[in-house]
Design a protein around this motif. Structure first.
Motif, mmCIF file in Angstrom:
data_model
loop_
_atom_site.group_PDB
_atom_site.id
_atom_site.type_symbol
_atom_site.label_atom_id
_atom_site.label_comp_id
_atom_site.label_asym_id
_atom_site.label_seq_id
_atom_site.Cartn_x
_atom_site.Cartn_y
_atom_site.Cartn_z
ATOM 1 N N HIS A 180 17.004 29.634 42.303
ATOM 2 C CA HIS A 180 17.119 30.784 41.494
ATOM 3 C C HIS A 180 16.785 30.430 40.202
ATOM 4 O O HIS A 180 16.718 29.496 39.647
ATOM 5 N N CYS A 181 15.934 30.955 39.113
ATOM 6 C CA CYS A 181 14.852 30.491 38.076
ATOM 7 C C CYS A 181 16.112 30.979 37.006
ATOM 8 O O CYS A 181 16.154 32.172 37.089
ATOM 9 N N LEU A 182 16.362 30.656 35.860
ATOM 10 C CA LEU A 182 17.713 30.500 35.641
ATOM 11 C C LEU A 182 16.771 31.424 33.835
ATOM 12 O O LEU A 182 15.730 30.561 33.843
ATOM 13 N N GLY A 183 17.560 31.954 33.561
ATOM 14 C CA GLY A 183 16.978 32.240 31.804
ATOM 15 C C GLY A 183 17.942 32.301 30.713
ATOM 16 O O GLY A 183 18.675 31.201 31.354
ATOM 17 N N ALA A 184 18.458 33.013 30.172
ATOM 18 C CA ALA A 184 19.242 33.054 29.255
ATOM 19 C C ALA A 184 20.807 33.455 29.438
ATOM 20 O O ALA A 184 21.547 33.020 28.638
ATOM 21 N N SER A 185 20.980 33.896 30.383
ATOM 22 C CA SER A 185 22.409 34.780 30.635
ATOM 23 C C SER A 185 22.884 34.195 32.278
ATOM 24 O O SER A 185 22.552 33.261 33.183
ATOM 25 N N GLU A 186 23.981 34.721 32.758
ATOM 26 C CA GLU A 186 24.723 34.570 34.146
ATOM 27 C C GLU A 186 23.919 34.895 35.500
ATOM 28 O O GLU A 186 23.844 33.888 36.118
ATOM 29 N N VAL A 187 23.413 36.100 34.508
ATOM 30 C CA VAL A 187 22.362 35.702 36.068
ATOM 31 C C VAL A 187 20.715 36.012 36.686
ATOM 32 O O VAL A 187 20.000 35.901 35.173
ATOM 33 N N PRO A 188 20.808 34.935 37.119
ATOM 34 C CA PRO A 188 19.455 34.306 37.281
ATOM 35 C C PRO A 188 18.525 34.888 37.320
ATOM 36 O O PRO A 188 18.506 36.489 37.076
#
Ligand SMILES: Cc1cc2nc3c(=O)[nH]c(=O)nc-3n(C[C@H](O)[C@H](O)[C@H](O)COP(=O)(O)OP(=O)(O)OC[C@H]3O[C@@H](n4cnc5c(N)ncnc54)[C@H](O)[C@@H]3O)c2cc1C
Length: 397
Positions: free
Chosen positions: A246-254
């Motif tokens: 999972h590549c994380l951004g700024a929110s709870e959804v990857p």
């Protein structure tokens, strides 16, 4: 008079929920029969990324408590089953990978989300190393001097979904039938089995359980919600080896969830979900492929993406209705008299669904009787469905 069979439990729908439930009930001595109208796994199950979630997403959403604990137990339970150490014996089914990774880019928001998720999931997450330091444990594509993010290893195995379906289908083959038509549930609780070349059978179950995914629609006391995804697949010799992350951004959804699979000819497929698939429902196929290329180029710029081919498809997640339309926290099971409807929410949570349904059967005092299913011995059995990347009509470009 149509031939008739009395059974304890009829299970409608042979995705992971119906198959796991069949296995559990058969192992506990119930005379259960599974009825599938298409192929096993043909709904959502063969489109799943196969991640056995242990709570990473709960960590990202800041959940804690009994639900999170039950979910956290899933990787260990599935591993036991795959090792043949549980009553649900999945020996012979395969894991694609032992771990899913969480990968934060060098953006401060991404790193922050990853840091908090790792604190909430203490014990289920291990930080591998910071970019630039000892990165020998990184997934191969991230072992690059230009990668400056952070990588966490999650205790979340990835299963080869079709192999799980195959093991269950072989083990309980005598207890599943293909129905060519709707499994019509009559007011008296009876079901009819159709086949163009055979007389109709009447099945008289003590209890009927609907595990038909989107096919559970129409039961007014168990309302369904459908949440669409626009998934992307990539293939080509330039793919830099398998990746499960999972590549994380700024929110709870990857921002992007990548899993890797192999098509029927052995070619590597990258299967892309996460934010790309959620936001992609507003894009047509061409725009979605463009968005996928942009995202991969931005995240992994050292790979040459030009020769890679892409395909996309849309699919609905079928779950119990939630106010606000969010994802249910766990499996959902509803009962109206002697009819039960259930959605696992996640493939990984099929064992929880089966446990809850069995609890309801005990409440209803459904007897466990050995049922002779041999009268149905010549009835056609459902085949295993086809992965999206192996579907002939899929358009690649
Ligand atoms: C793109 C995508 C990725 C996902 N990734 C993951 C993941 O990585 N990890 C995870 O844990 N979960 C994941 N999920 C969620 C997971 O796939 C689902 O929660 C799970 O597969 C649902 O299983 P099910 O058996 O309830 O339904 P389905 O798989 O939809 O099966 C329903 C079955 O019922 C049959 N049916 C329908 N109507 C009838 C009828 N009238 N009579 C008889 N049979 C009928 C269908 O043909 C089908 O075989 C993902 C979902 C999607 C869409």
């Amino acid at each position: 008079m149509n031939p008739t069979l009395n059974i304890d439990v009829a299970i409608i729908g042979g995705g992971i929920a119906g198959l796991w439930l069949l296995a559990r009930l058969r192992e506990r001595g119930y005379g259960a029969l599974l009825i599938e109208s298409d192929r096993l796994g043909a709904g959502q199950t063969l489109c799943a990324q196969g991640i056995i979630h242990g709570g990473a997403k709960y960590g990202l959403r800041g959940y804690a408590g009994p639900t999170a604990e039950a979910v956290a137990g899933m990787p260990a339970l599935w591993r036991c089953c795959l090792n043949g150490e549980d009553e649900i014996n999945l020996h012979g089914a395969a894991l694609l990978a032992e771990h899913q990774y969480l990968w934060a880019t060098h953006a401060p928001t991404s790193r922050l989300v990853a840091f908090f998720a790792s604190k909430l999931m203490r014990g289920h997450v291990e930080k591998v190393a910071d970019g630039g330091m000892d990165a020998s444990d990184y997934p191969p594509v991230l072992r690059h001097p230009d990668f400056h993010g952070a990588v966490y290893r999650l205790d979340e195995p990835i299963i080869e979904v079709a192999s799980v379906l195959t093991v269950l289908a072989e083990r309980y083959q005598d207890a599943m039938v293909r129905n060519r038509g709707p499994a019509i549930l009559k007011a008296d609780g009876n079901l009819t089995l159709h086949h163009p070349e055979r007389p109709q059978w009447v099945i008289r179950p003590a209890v009927t359980v609907f595990t038909a995914g989107a096919g559970n629609a129409g039961l007014p006391w168990a309302t369904l919600q459908l949440r669409p995804l626009h998934m992307v697949m990539a293939r080509g010799v330039n793919l830099p080896g398998p990746l499960y992350a999972h590549c994380l951004g700024a929110s709870e959804v990857p921002r992007l969830t990548v899993t890797s699979h192999y098509d029927a000819t052995g070619r590597l497929i990258w299967y892309l979900g996460g934010g790309l698939a959620e936001e992609g429902i507003r894009r047509d196929r061409r725009e979605q492929i463009r968005a996928a290329r942009r995202e991969l180029q931005a995240l992994l710029p050292w790979v040459d993406w030009n020769p890679v081919e892409f395909a996309t498809f849309t699919i609905q997640r079928a779950e119990a209705h939630q106010h606000g339309g969010g994802r249910p926290a766990t499996a959902s099971v509803f009962r109206d008299g002697r009819v039960i409807a259930a959605w696992p929410t996640k493939l990984a949570l099929a064992p929880l669904l089966a446990e809850q349904v069995e609890g309801l059967l005990q409440t209803l005092k459904v007897p466990r009787r050995p049922v002779d299913l041999s009268p149905l011995a010549n009835w056609p059995r459902p085949e295993i469905g086809v992965y999206p990347w192996d579907q002939e009509e899929m358009e690649w470009s």
